[in-house]
Scaffold this active site. Sequence first.
Site, PDB file in Angstrom:
ATOM      1  N   CYS C  75       0.848  -1.197   0.000  1.00 15.19           N
ATOM      2  CA  CYS C  75       0.000   0.000   0.000  1.00 15.19           C
ATOM      3  C   CYS C  75       0.883   1.246   0.000  1.00 15.19           C
ATOM      4  O   CYS C  75       1.701   1.435   0.915  1.00 15.19           O
ATOM      5  CB  CYS C  75      -0.892  -0.012   1.232  1.00 15.19           C
ATOM      6  SG  CYS C  75      -1.714   1.562   1.525  1.00 15.19           S
ATOM      7  N   GLY C  76       0.709   2.089  -0.994  1.00 16.49           N
ATOM      8  CA  GLY C  76       1.537   3.278  -1.161  1.00 16.49           C
ATOM      9  C   GLY C  76       1.508   4.227   0.035  1.00 16.49           C
ATOM     10  O   GLY C  76       2.544   4.703   0.498  1.00 16.49           O
TER      11      GLY C  76
END
Lengths: 99, 130, 117
Positions: C75-76
């Site tokens: 997840c960025g």
Amino acid sequence: MKLHIISRSASSHSDIEAAARIASGALLLIEDGVLSAVNGSPARELLQRLMDEGVLVFALQEDLEARGLKGVFMLEGIRTVDYDGFVGLVEKYEVVPWL
Amino acid sequence: MSPEMPVEGTSERPVLLLFRRPPYGTVFPAEGLRMAEALLAFQLPVKAVFLEDGIFNLVKGQGNATLAFGDLGAAFAGLIATGLKELLVVQEDLSARRVKIEDLVDAPIRAIRVTELRALVDEAKVVMPF
Amino acid sequence: MKIGILLMAGPYQHEAADTAYHFAKAALARGHEVLGVFLYTDGVNVANRCIAAPGHRNLAQMFSELGAKTRVVACGTCARFRGLTKESLSTGTTMGGMGALVKFLQDCDRFLVFGGG
């Protein structure tokens, strides 16, 4: 009917109690959750009650072995499955993780 | 009518978020909130239930300037504006902790009994605990 | 079956990363399609190429190996919060947004969450 997955010990967390409120199907103990499969665990009566009600209770073999927990320690009626069997359970049931 | 149109009445099974942990001691409720926001933004059907110590996420008037953690209660209430129909709390867990609905944020909060929780879990395709 | 996995625990601190890895491997071995492992919260740290664990199992290598057979997506936003950059990602893993997770959720028959602590 779902597969309820428990990953913490009953000695420190009440995840089995939480799951037991709604559980049907099966319960799988993994990680530190396998400690609840030990005959002397505080969850023994609750697990026994669940089994009497028809909930199948499993403990993950690899986690038991990593912890040196063998048959002699275990609560009767609890079945063991390895990771392959874990996947087999997921084939049968959708999962409810009790993190 | 385009053949790709969804069949009228087809219901997608919801993603059920179970908020079991209280706010701030761990990151989980805040990350569950972010998960809810994202799923709602992508228009997935979402249901959120607050149970056990998770009910404390909805207590009104949260905040300490020194800690600067924000107010998760207000943030959860904000989900209603982004498409969540209601915030569900397990009545037995409120009662056990002697918390009343009036102590919670002003939002569409509905108390459910454990029996309804079981039905929600059975209905969901995916359950995510926070 | 199509299986999606969410990992919410970091390497070594908690057993969940190992459990997610072994489960994904076993599912692939049984012929299932693992849509992907979405790394969330501290889970993103298993994709850090700088993990060095001499004499011990190397979780970054394990997830790189998994990334060759399924998608391992960090997840960025979680990565940013933890100072994990695109350049730090181990082979076989990618940075992604919630859209990737949403796709797993929509397409899966089964979804598992590992993590906690």
